[in-house]
Enzyme design. Structure first.
Site, PDB file in Angstrom:
ATOM      1  N   ARG A 168     105.630  30.627 -24.773  1.00  0.00           N
ATOM      2  CA  ARG A 168     105.505  31.517 -26.000  1.00  0.00           C
ATOM      3  C   ARG A 168     106.170  31.490 -27.093  1.00  0.00           C
ATOM      4  NH1 ARG A 168     105.641  33.559 -21.004  1.00  0.00           N
ATOM      5  NH2 ARG A 168     103.361  33.868 -19.870  1.00  0.00           N
ATOM      6  N   LYS A 192     100.931  27.001 -40.514  1.00  0.00           N
ATOM      7  CA  LYS A 192     100.072  26.415 -39.697  1.00  0.00           C
ATOM      8  C   LYS A 192     100.418  25.324 -38.595  1.00  0.00           C
ATOM      9  CE  LYS A 192      96.330  25.828 -42.629  1.00  0.00           C
ATOM     10  NZ  LYS A 192      94.931  25.307 -42.993  1.00  0.00           N
ATOM     11  N   GLU A 238      98.038  17.512 -54.811  1.00  0.00           N
ATOM     12  CA  GLU A 238      97.862  18.515 -54.507  1.00  0.00           C
ATOM     13  C   GLU A 238      98.852  19.575 -55.405  1.00  0.00           C
ATOM     14  OE1 GLU A 238      96.860  19.774 -51.681  1.00  0.00           O
ATOM     15  OE2 GLU A 238      96.017  17.862 -50.192  1.00  0.00           O
ATOM     16  N   LYS A 261     101.777  28.590 -52.981  1.00  0.00           N
ATOM     17  CA  LYS A 261     101.239  28.895 -52.286  1.00  0.00           C
ATOM     18  C   LYS A 261     101.549  29.782 -50.955  1.00  0.00           C
ATOM     19  CE  LYS A 261      99.779  26.450 -47.706  1.00  0.00           C
ATOM     20  NZ  LYS A 261      99.488  25.615 -47.108  1.00  0.00           N
ATOM     21  N   GLU A 308      93.141  32.828 -43.352  1.00  0.00           N
ATOM     22  CA  GLU A 308      93.167  32.085 -43.495  1.00  0.00           C
ATOM     23  C   GLU A 308      91.722  32.235 -43.285  1.00  0.00           C
ATOM     24  OE1 GLU A 308      91.441  27.188 -44.039  1.00  0.00           O
ATOM     25  OE2 GLU A 308      94.132  27.892 -43.239  1.00  0.00           O
ATOM     26  N   ARG A 312      92.823  32.183 -49.421  1.00  0.00           N
ATOM     27  CA  ARG A 312      92.989  30.866 -48.697  1.00  0.00           C
ATOM     28  C   ARG A 312      91.986  29.428 -48.895  1.00  0.00           C
ATOM     29  NH1 ARG A 312      97.922  30.771 -43.780  1.00  0.00           N
ATOM     30  NH2 ARG A 312      98.053  28.394 -44.185  1.00  0.00           N
ATOM     31  N   ASN A 358      90.629  25.015 -51.397  1.00  0.00           N
ATOM     32  CA  ASN A 358      90.466  23.653 -50.882  1.00  0.00           C
ATOM     33  C   ASN A 358      89.699  23.245 -52.324  1.00  0.00           C
ATOM     34  OD1 ASN A 358      90.954  23.940 -48.326  1.00  0.00           O
ATOM     35  ND2 ASN A 358      89.151  25.145 -47.424  1.00  0.00           N
ATOM     36  N   HIS A 417      89.300  19.423 -51.661  1.00  0.00           N
ATOM     37  CA  HIS A 417      89.070  18.540 -50.565  1.00  0.00           C
ATOM     38  C   HIS A 417      87.666  18.651 -50.072  1.00  0.00           C
ATOM     39  CE1 HIS A 417      93.432  19.348 -50.944  1.00  0.00           C
ATOM     40  NE2 HIS A 417      93.353  19.311 -49.964  1.00  0.00           N
ATOM     41  N   HIS A 448      87.107  15.672 -48.697  1.00  0.00           N
ATOM     42  CA  HIS A 448      87.754  15.145 -47.249  1.00  0.00           C
ATOM     43  C   HIS A 448      86.646  13.858 -47.208  1.00  0.00           C
ATOM     44  CE1 HIS A 448      90.275  18.756 -45.531  1.00  0.00           C
ATOM     45  NE2 HIS A 448      90.708  17.644 -45.823  1.00  0.00           N
ATOM     46  N   HIS A 478      95.660  10.684 -48.384  1.00  0.00           N
ATOM     47  CA  HIS A 478      94.842  11.950 -48.482  1.00  0.00           C
ATOM     48  C   HIS A 478      94.830  13.072 -50.523  1.00  0.00           C
ATOM     49  CE1 HIS A 478      93.889  16.674 -47.249  1.00  0.00           C
ATOM     50  NE2 HIS A 478      94.928  16.363 -48.604  1.00  0.00           N
TER      51      HIS A 478
HETATM   52  N1  LIG Z   1     100.108  22.666 -41.734  1.00  0.00           N
HETATM   53  C1  LIG Z   1      99.375  22.748 -43.014  1.00  0.00           C
HETATM   54  O1  LIG Z   1      99.669  23.532 -43.705  1.00  0.00           O
HETATM   55  C2  LIG Z   1      99.461  21.416 -43.517  1.00  0.00           C
HETATM   56  C3  LIG Z   1      98.858  21.304 -44.783  1.00  0.00           C
HETATM   57  C4  LIG Z   1      98.418  20.236 -45.575  1.00  0.00           C
HETATM   58  C5  LIG Z   1      98.977  19.005 -44.392  1.00  0.00           C
HETATM   59  N2  LIG Z   1      99.376  19.189 -42.904  1.00  0.00           N
HETATM   60  C6  LIG Z   1      99.617  17.625 -42.248  1.00  0.00           C
HETATM   61  O2  LIG Z   1     100.483  17.278 -43.290  1.00  0.00           O
HETATM   62  C7  LIG Z   1     100.413  15.919 -42.681  1.00  0.00           C
HETATM   63  C8  LIG Z   1     100.397  14.886 -43.658  1.00  0.00           C
HETATM   64  O3  LIG Z   1     101.755  14.949 -44.261  1.00  0.00           O
HETATM   65  P1  LIG Z   1     102.696  13.725 -44.903  1.00  0.00           P
HETATM   66  O4  LIG Z   1     101.718  13.428 -46.228  1.00  0.00           O
HETATM   67  O5  LIG Z   1     103.672  15.063 -45.154  1.00  0.00           O
HETATM   68  O6  LIG Z   1     102.784  12.452 -43.745  1.00  0.00           O
HETATM   69  P2  LIG Z   1     103.310  12.267 -42.630  1.00  0.00           P
HETATM   70  O7  LIG Z   1     103.639  13.577 -42.312  1.00  0.00           O
HETATM   71  O8  LIG Z   1     102.050  11.278 -41.315  1.00  0.00           O
HETATM   72  O9  LIG Z   1     104.535  10.906 -43.319  1.00  0.00           O
HETATM   73  C9  LIG Z   1     104.042   9.677 -43.949  1.00  0.00           C
HETATM   74  C10 LIG Z   1     105.691   8.704 -43.719  1.00  0.00           C
HETATM   75  O10 LIG Z   1     106.197   9.128 -44.551  1.00  0.00           O
HETATM   76  C11 LIG Z   1     107.534   9.050 -44.394  1.00  0.00           C
HETATM   77  N3  LIG Z   1     108.630   9.421 -45.010  1.00  0.00           N
HETATM   78  C12 LIG Z   1     108.713  10.807 -44.571  1.00  0.00           C
HETATM   79  N4  LIG Z   1     109.171  11.635 -45.280  1.00  0.00           N
HETATM   80  C13 LIG Z   1     109.941  10.141 -45.966  1.00  0.00           C
HETATM   81  C14 LIG Z   1     110.954  10.396 -46.952  1.00  0.00           C
HETATM   82  N5  LIG Z   1     111.725  11.037 -47.129  1.00  0.00           N
HETATM   83  N6  LIG Z   1     111.513   9.191 -47.483  1.00  0.00           N
HETATM   84  C15 LIG Z   1     110.366   8.033 -46.862  1.00  0.00           C
HETATM   85  N7  LIG Z   1     109.179   7.683 -46.192  1.00  0.00           N
HETATM   86  C16 LIG Z   1     109.316   9.213 -45.231  1.00  0.00           C
HETATM   87  C17 LIG Z   1     107.276   9.231 -42.707  1.00  0.00           C
HETATM   88  O11 LIG Z   1     108.459   8.738 -42.036  1.00  0.00           O
HETATM   89  C18 LIG Z   1     105.580   8.753 -42.179  1.00  0.00           C
HETATM   90  O12 LIG Z   1     105.797   7.144 -42.406  1.00  0.00           O
HETATM   91  C19 LIG Z   1      99.009  15.078 -42.044  1.00  0.00           C
HETATM   92  O13 LIG Z   1      98.747  15.539 -40.906  1.00  0.00           O
HETATM   93  C20 LIG Z   1      98.266  16.519 -42.112  1.00  0.00           C
HETATM   94  O14 LIG Z   1      97.320  17.488 -41.585  1.00  0.00           O
HETATM   95  C21 LIG Z   1      99.628  20.322 -42.852  1.00  0.00           C
HETATM   96 ZN   LIG Z   2      95.470  18.244 -48.778  1.00  0.00          ZN
END
Ligand SMILES: NC(=O)c1ccc[n+]([C@@H]2O[C@H](COP(=O)([O-])OP(=O)(O)OC[C@H]3O[C@@H](n4cnc5c(N)ncnc54)[C@H](O)[C@@H]3O)[C@@H](O)[C@H]2O)c1
Ligand SMILES: [Zn+2]
Length: 362
Positions: free
Chosen positions: A122, A144, A186, A228, A238, A242, A246, A249, A253, A264
């Site tokens: 939990r 999130k 972003e 943020k 949200e 928040r 977007n 976006h 999207h 993205h």
């Molecule tokens: N929770 C939230 O509020 C929130 C907000 C925005 C995005 N997200 C999520 O985040 C995800 C995207 O995250 P992302 O863009 O960080 O990509 P990712 O986590 O998918 O990573 C992309 C690639 O980058 C590589 N990588 C990571 N750190 C590295 C580094 N220091 N050097 C070299 N390579 C590295 C990873 O190995 C991977 O291959 C999506 O799933 C999205 O839905 C969540």
């Molecule tokens: Zn985004």
């Protein structure tokens, strides 16, 4: 070296967000205090271990025991199956209520590890150690968490605030240039709608930022994260404010899902350019619009595929029921560092504009 200590206040306490070009070393004693004597589970992926495993190992030294749990890289990590596998591994290894999860990776690992920690017994503590720009300025902040289902991305998750967020900008030096740039869209988004000083900072340091210089990146991450944090504090679940995040976006999207060749952030870049056209007709300053466009264009956007299906793009825009019934809400900049939510854009207008916008971007 110096680092920033931001704070995110939420219903369950205060999350420190440490940011800097060597912050992982500089907050060593604070981290040791949190970790000391606890069972630690670090969730990460093989490529990250290869690149930055040393930093993770140093982090685990004060733990009573440290297991490194590798999951598939990137978006592939975010499945219910991976979460279930991790819960089993935590149970087998004797994970308890006071065990600690460390999320070591980009937003995908952060989302998965946050979800795993948020549900295990939990809810146990998680420290987010984001290693991509997108994760440092966005995904790791706000609590999130989510995994995907084949029907919809991010459709299963919980809100679970981390115990701490540690954003060391040295990690960003190993990102692929396209990935760093994707995160910068972003940053521009945040500056345009929430903090015009962030746009000044980007303009003044763009060259070093684009070269992934950790020292130049640190204040950029700090300001974006701070903006943020302010929004999340005002609107933790949200409901309203928040939604401003977007900006870019809505069309972004739809393009991300249909074009097939966009990161993205790049899709958000296109989405911002489109939204700026709408904003200009609602009184947004042409000078300010040109400034945002200039920052977006300097990052470079891949051309959209020539066979992009406009019907699909529109279908994605209208996907949710609310959009079909009452039209789409658009986040549009209104003044430097300010934005509003607009419901007065007619669907016919959007349809016509998308056709010419896409034609110009092929
Ligand atoms: N929770 C939230 O509020 C929130 C907000 C925005 C995005 N997200 C999520 O985040 C995800 C995207 O995250 P992302 O863009 O960080 O990509 P990712 O986590 O998918 O990573 C992309 C690639 O980058 C590589 N990588 C990571 N750190 C590295 C580094 N220091 N050097 C070299 N390579 C590295 C990873 O190995 C991977 O291959 C999506 O799933 C999205 O839905 C969540
Ligand atoms: Zn985004």
């Amino acid at each position: 070296m110096s680092f920033a200590r931001l704070e995110l206040r939420h219903a369950h306490g205060v999350t420190p967000v440490w940011i800097g070009a060597a912050v992982l070393d500089e907050v060593r004693s604070e981290l040791d205090e949190i970790i000391c004597g606890r069972r630690l589970f670090a969730i990460t992926s093989r490529p990250l271990m290869t690149l930055h495993g040393g930093a993770l190992e140093r982090l685990g030294r004060e733990a009573s025991d440290c297991s490194v749990l590798e999951v598939p890289d990137g978006e592939q990590a975010k499945t219910v199956e991976n979460a279930a596998e991790l819960w089993s591994r935590l149970l087998v290894a004797g994970g308890k209520r006071d065990s600690l999860v460390v999320a070591f990776g980009g937003g995908s690992i952060g989302d998965l590890a946050g979800f795993v920690a948020g549900c295990f017994l939990r809810g146990i503590d998680v420290i987010q150690v984001p290693t991509t720009l997108l994760a440092q300025v966005d995904a790791a902040i706000g609590g999130k968490t989510a995994v995907n289902r084949p029907q919809a991305k991010n459709s299963v998750g919980v809100f679970h605030q981390p115990l701490a967020v540690v954003s060391d900008t040295r990690f960003l030096a190993t990102l692929k240039p396209r990935q760093l740039r994707s995160g910068l869209f972003e940053v521009i988004k945040t500056g345009a709608i929430l903090d015009v000083g962030l746009l000044d900072l980007l303009e003044a340091t763009y060259e070093d930022v684009l070269a992934a210089d950790p020292v130049a990146l640190a204040p950029v991450v700090e300001r974006t994260a701070a903006a943020k944090i302010r929004v999340v504090e005002e609107d933790p679940e949200e409901q309203d404010r928040r939604r401003l995040l977007n900006f870019g976006h809505t069309l972004g999207h739809a393009l991300e899902m249909t074009a097939g060749n966009l990161e993205h952030g790049e899709a958000v870049g296109y989405g911002m350019l489109f939204a700026i056209d709408l904003a200009l007709e609602r009184g947004f300053s042409a000078l300010e619009a040109e400034r945002i466009r200039g920052l977006v264009r300097r990052l470079g956007l891949p051309l959209l595929p020539e066979d992009l299906n406009l019907q699909d793009v529109q279908g994605h825009l209208m996907r949710d029921k609310k959009a079909r019934e009452s039209g789409i809400s658009w986040v549009l900049p209104t003044a430097p560092g300010r934005a509003g939510i607009f419901d007065d854009v007619s669907l016919d207008d959007v349809e016509a504009r998308i056709a010419s916008f896409v034609a110009a971007a092929c």
